[in-house]
Each structure stands twice: as structure tokens, then as C-alpha cells.
Design a protein around this motif. Structure first.
Motif, PDB file in Angstrom:
ATOM      1  N   ILE A  54      25.266 104.165   1.445  1.00  0.00           N
ATOM      2  CA  ILE A  54      24.187 103.174   1.445  1.00  0.00           C
ATOM      3  C   ILE A  54      23.188 103.532   0.358  1.00  0.00           C
ATOM      4  O   ILE A  54      22.806 104.704   0.213  1.00  0.00           O
ATOM      5  N   ILE A  55      22.789 102.529  -0.425  1.00  0.00           N
ATOM      6  CA  ILE A  55      21.780 102.706  -1.472  1.00  0.00           C
ATOM      7  C   ILE A  55      20.548 101.907  -1.083  1.00  0.00           C
ATOM      8  O   ILE A  55      20.640 100.695  -0.835  1.00  0.00           O
ATOM      9  N   LEU A  56      19.400 102.563  -1.045  1.00  0.00           N
ATOM     10  CA  LEU A  56      18.159 101.904  -0.640  1.00  0.00           C
ATOM     11  C   LEU A  56      17.109 102.027  -1.738  1.00  0.00           C
ATOM     12  O   LEU A  56      16.787 103.139  -2.179  1.00  0.00           O
ATOM     13  N   ASP A  57      16.585 100.897  -2.193  1.00  0.00           N
ATOM     14  CA  ASP A  57      15.420 100.948  -3.067  1.00  0.00           C
ATOM     15  C   ASP A  57      14.205 101.297  -2.203  1.00  0.00           C
ATOM     16  O   ASP A  57      14.105 100.838  -1.061  1.00  0.00           O
ATOM     17  N   VAL A  58      13.304 102.095  -2.721  1.00  0.00           N
ATOM     18  CA  VAL A  58      12.142 102.496  -1.927  1.00  0.00           C
ATOM     19  C   VAL A  58      11.225 101.309  -1.658  1.00  0.00           C
ATOM     20  O   VAL A  58      10.788 101.077  -0.532  1.00  0.00           O
ATOM     21  N   ILE A  59      10.932 100.532  -2.694  1.00  0.00           N
ATOM     22  CA  ILE A  59       9.996  99.407  -2.546  1.00  0.00           C
ATOM     23  C   ILE A  59      10.780  98.110  -2.399  1.00  0.00           C
ATOM     24  O   ILE A  59      11.463  97.672  -3.328  1.00  0.00           O
ATOM     25  N   MET A  60      10.694  97.506  -1.212  1.00  0.00           N
ATOM     26  CA  MET A  60      11.385  96.244  -0.929  1.00  0.00           C
ATOM     27  C   MET A  60      10.527  95.387  -0.015  1.00  0.00           C
ATOM     28  O   MET A  60       9.676  95.911   0.715  1.00  0.00           O
ATOM     29  N   PRO A  61      10.744  94.070  -0.030  1.00  0.00           N
ATOM     30  CA  PRO A  61      10.018  93.200   0.902  1.00  0.00           C
ATOM     31  C   PRO A  61      10.497  93.387   2.343  1.00  0.00           C
ATOM     32  O   PRO A  61      11.594  93.869   2.579  1.00  0.00           O
ATOM     33  N   LYS A  62       9.632  92.994   3.265  1.00  0.00           N
ATOM     34  CA  LYS A  62       9.880  92.975   4.720  1.00  0.00           C
ATOM     35  C   LYS A  62       9.970  94.371   5.335  1.00  0.00           C
ATOM     36  O   LYS A  62       9.377  94.654   6.373  1.00  0.00           O
ATOM     37  N   MET A  63      10.718  95.260   4.707  1.00  0.00           N
ATOM     38  CA  MET A  63      10.856  96.621   5.229  1.00  0.00           C
ATOM     39  C   MET A  63      11.202  97.517   4.053  1.00  0.00           C
ATOM     40  O   MET A  63      12.186  97.273   3.350  1.00  0.00           O
ATOM     41  N   ASP A  64      10.390  98.555   3.798  1.00  0.00           N
ATOM     42  CA  ASP A  64      10.665  99.377   2.629  1.00  0.00           C
ATOM     43  C   ASP A  64      11.808 100.351   2.900  1.00  0.00           C
ATOM     44  O   ASP A  64      12.310 100.478   4.021  1.00  0.00           O
ATOM     45  N   GLY A  65      12.234 101.041   1.836  1.00  0.00           N
ATOM     46  CA  GLY A  65      13.382 101.921   1.952  1.00  0.00           C
ATOM     47  C   GLY A  65      13.194 103.057   2.931  1.00  0.00           C
ATOM     48  O   GLY A  65      14.144 103.470   3.611  1.00  0.00           O
ATOM     49  N   PHE A  66      11.984 103.579   3.017  1.00  0.00           N
ATOM     50  CA  PHE A  66      11.724 104.665   3.955  1.00  0.00           C
ATOM     51  C   PHE A  66      11.908 104.194   5.404  1.00  0.00           C
ATOM     52  O   PHE A  66      12.468 104.911   6.239  1.00  0.00           O
ATOM     53  N   GLU A  67      11.410 102.996   5.708  1.00  0.00           N
ATOM     54  CA  GLU A  67      11.564 102.461   7.065  1.00  0.00           C
ATOM     55  C   GLU A  67      13.029 102.241   7.404  1.00  0.00           C
ATOM     56  O   GLU A  67      13.477 102.570   8.516  1.00  0.00           O
ATOM     57  N   VAL A  68      13.771 101.676   6.461  1.00  0.00           N
ATOM     58  CA  VAL A  68      15.198 101.446   6.702  1.00  0.00           C
ATOM     59  C   VAL A  68      15.913 102.779   6.908  1.00  0.00           C
ATOM     60  O   VAL A  68      16.724 102.929   7.827  1.00  0.00           O
ATOM     61  N   LEU A  69      15.596 103.738   6.055  1.00  0.00           N
ATOM     62  CA  LEU A  69      16.207 105.064   6.185  1.00  0.00           C
ATOM     63  C   LEU A  69      15.950 105.676   7.556  1.00  0.00           C
ATOM     64  O   LEU A  69      16.859 106.222   8.198  1.00  0.00           O
ATOM     65  N   GLN A  70      14.726 105.574   8.003  1.00  0.00           N
ATOM     66  CA  GLN A  70      14.366 106.147   9.308  1.00  0.00           C
ATOM     67  C   GLN A  70      15.152 105.476  10.438  1.00  0.00           C
ATOM     68  O   GLN A  70      15.667 106.148  11.339  1.00  0.00           O
ATOM     69  N   HIS A  71      15.254 104.150  10.375  1.00  0.00           N
ATOM     70  CA  HIS A  71      16.023 103.417  11.395  1.00  0.00           C
ATOM     71  C   HIS A  71      17.498 103.811  11.348  1.00  0.00           C
ATOM     72  O   HIS A  71      18.136 104.011  12.391  1.00  0.00           O
ATOM     73  N   LEU A  72      18.051 103.917  10.149  1.00  0.00           N
ATOM     74  CA  LEU A  72      19.475 104.247  10.019  1.00  0.00           C
ATOM     75  C   LEU A  72      19.775 105.621  10.590  1.00  0.00           C
ATOM     76  O   LEU A  72      20.770 105.807  11.310  1.00  0.00           O
ATOM     77  N   ARG A  73      18.934 106.586  10.274  1.00  0.00           N
ATOM     78  CA  ARG A  73      19.204 107.948  10.749  1.00  0.00           C
ATOM     79  C   ARG A  73      18.995 108.099  12.255  1.00  0.00           C
ATOM     80  O   ARG A  73      19.425 109.103  12.850  1.00  0.00           O
TER      81      ARG A  73
END
Length: 310
Positions: free
Chosen positions: A228-247
Motif C-alpha cells: 500500500i502506498i499512502l500520500d501523507v497529505i490527502m483530502p478527507k483523511m490524511d495518510g497518517f490517519e489511514v496508516l493508523q487505521h490499517l495497522r
């Protein structure tokens, strides 16, 4: 496309104008007919050129045309003839050259452009690719007929995706290798997303692209991904938030996750690693290095999980 779309030349690229191109082509076609030699014509358009203008401004798109013109001229032979197309590309004819030879020349140019970092005055960066349609001129063809065939092949190239070269009714060049491994890409910058998709697709990866963090998070639960590749700055939910949810999901604990960022601050990088990122890739980056690092992560995961590798 018709000959009226050939640009008027001028100060931007320094390339020949419409009348000069047509005159030179007709002389080359006449010579090819007399000597029974080959002559091929290519129409080249930059992928997502409108997005470059919208995201980075007209000065950026002008820069692309200027610098790309220099690269084309450096690689093409002195006998080849290059002119500007109105809008977003070039037109060229190559004497004594079959379509396959044009492909080789365009592939060389494509490799140079794919690894060239364009930088705007306000320090934004991006990469570019192009697509092309090629037609071989036969002695009974008019100029308009050859251009029409090249344009038809360009349209087919566009239908196949970005960075494609089509030179006959059935042949396509620069296609992706058979897709084997799924990668989820969360990136809201359309140009950066196309660069990543293009390079990884050519390596045989199947890319599922989402433009915001929330959509990417939802998609991650609907398919199995190798990385999975996540950009840090994104609309609606940033990369850090997505990363935290995924882990926090048992099924995602071991999946390699790479963060894309233009922020090189140590505390941001540390935060990503603390949340479970496996690697950070700073923008701008070398596409070759990106592919190598992603392949290394996937191989490492496959080996540790016993799911493949040698």
C-alpha cells in the motif's frame, strides 16, 4: 488531426512552422518513393498535459514543451524533422525508417523524460510521459492520409492508457507486463499518480488508485494487496490517519506500507514509522529508485510470510 494543427513555430520551442514541415515532408516522401526507401511519421502528445496546466500553470506547460523539444532534438537524427503541434505535442517524420525504428527512437526519448524532474518557479515538481501514434508512408499515400493513420493510432494509444506507442492496426508497444501483484495507491495529485501507475504497471503490478484517504481505506478492506502506498497529505483523511487505521486491522498488520511525502521533516517521518510505515519516499523521487524499493519490500514480505520468492 489535420495539417492545420501543426503549430506555427515561433519563440516557445524554436521548432519549424507548418509550411516548413509540410514542404520538408513532401520532399522526403518524393525521395522515398523514388528510392523505394522507408518513411514514417509520428504524432506525439504529452499525457495529462491539461492537468499540468491546471495544477502548475501555463508557465509549467510551456517549460515542458521547451525542454522536451531539446530532448527530442538531441536524440533524433539530423535527418529527422520535428515540429510543434498546436496544444500538447509534436509531429515528426523520420526518413529511411520503418515504424519499428521510430519506436526505438521514441523509447529512448521516453526513458529520458520519465526520469527528468520538472520544477516550477514556486518549487513544485512533477514528471511527464507521452503517447504516440506512428504511420508508415507509402508512395501512393497523400500527406493527409498518413497523418490520419497516425492520428488513428494515437487515439488507440490513448485508449490503452498513458505512455503507449501504437504503430499499426494490431501492434502496440510499451504495454504492461502480465499483471501479477496488486498495489493500492492513495494519491490525490493526478500527475504524480500517473507517474507512479505508469512505472509500476510496466513492472507487472496491478495498481488500484484512489484520490482520497477515506476511499483508499474502504478499498483496502475489499481486496488483498501486496503493498500500500499512502500520500501523507490527502483530502478527507490524511495518510497518517489511514496508516493508523490499517495497522489496527489484523489483516493489515504485516502488509508493507510506503508513505509518499514532500515534507522531509524528521518528526513527520518518525511519526510515520511509529504508526507502522515500512518506508518513506520523499518527493521528488527517482522512478527507478521507487520501483526498486517497492520490489524489495514486496520480496521481503513474500519471503518472511513464506508465500513465494527464492
Amino acid at each position: 488531426l489535420r495539417s492545420s494543427r501543426i503549430g506555427r513555430g515561433g519563440h516557445l520551442t524554436g521548432l519549424p512552422n507548418q509550411s516548413a514541415f509540410i514542404e520538408a515532408y513532401k520532399k522526403a516522401a518524393s525521395f522515398a518513393a523514388r528510392t523505394r526507401s522507408s518513411l514514417s511519421l509520428a504524432i506525439i502528445e504529452f499525457d495529462y498535459f491539461q492537468s499540468i496546466q491546471e495544477n502548475y500553470g501555463h508557465m509549467a506547460s510551456d517549460m515542458v514543451l521547451q525542454e522536451a523539444a531539446h530532448i527530442f532534438l538531441d536524440i533524433l537524427r539530423k535527418s529527422d524533422f520535428l515540429a510543434r503541434l498546436e496544444g500538447e505535442g509534436f509531429i515528426a517524420f523520420l526518413p529511411d525508417t520503418k515504424p519499428e525504428g521510430v519506436v526505438l527512437a521514441l523509447e529512448k526519448i521516453s526513458k529520458v523524460l520519465q526520469n527528468k524532474l520538472f520544477r516550477t518557479e514556486d518549487n513544485k515538481t512533477f514528471y511527464i510521459t507521452f503517447s504516440a501514434g506512428i504511420a508508415e508512408a507509402k508512395k501512393w499515400n497523400t500527406f493527409e492520409e498518413v497523418i490520419e493513420r497516425a492520428e488513428d493510432n494515437l487515439a488507440k494509444a490513448r485508449q490503452q492508457g498513458s505512455a503507449q506507442i501504437v504503430y499499426s492496426e494490431t501492434k502496440k508497444v510499451q504495454t504492461s507486463t502480465p499483471l501479477a501483484t496488486k498495489i493500492l495507491l492513495a494519491e490525490d495529485d493526478p500527475i504524480m499518480a500517473e507517474v507512479v501507475k505508469h512505472h509500476l504497471s510496466r513492472e507487472g503490478f496491478e495498481i488500484h488508485h484512489y484520490k482520497d484517504g477515506q476511499a483508499a481505506l474502504e478499498a483496502s478492506q475489499e481486496a488483498s494487496y501486496a503493498l500500500i502506498i499512502l500520500d501523507v497529505i490527502m483530502p478527507k483523511m490524511d495518510g497518517f490517519e489511514v496508516l493508523q487505521h490499517l495497522r489496527s486491522m489484523p489483516s493489515m498488520e504485516a502488509i508493507p506500507i510506503v508513505m509518499f511525502t514532500s515534507m522531509g521533516r524528521e518528526k513527520d517521518i518518525n511519526r510515520g514509522f511509529e504508526l507502522g510505515a515500512d518506508d518513506y519516499i520523499l518527493k521528488p523521487f527517482s522512478p527507478i529508485e521507487m520501483v526498486a524499493r517497492i520490489r524489495r519490500l514486496i520480496r521481503r514480505h513474500s519471503f518472511s510470510s513464506g508465500s513465494g520468492g527464492a
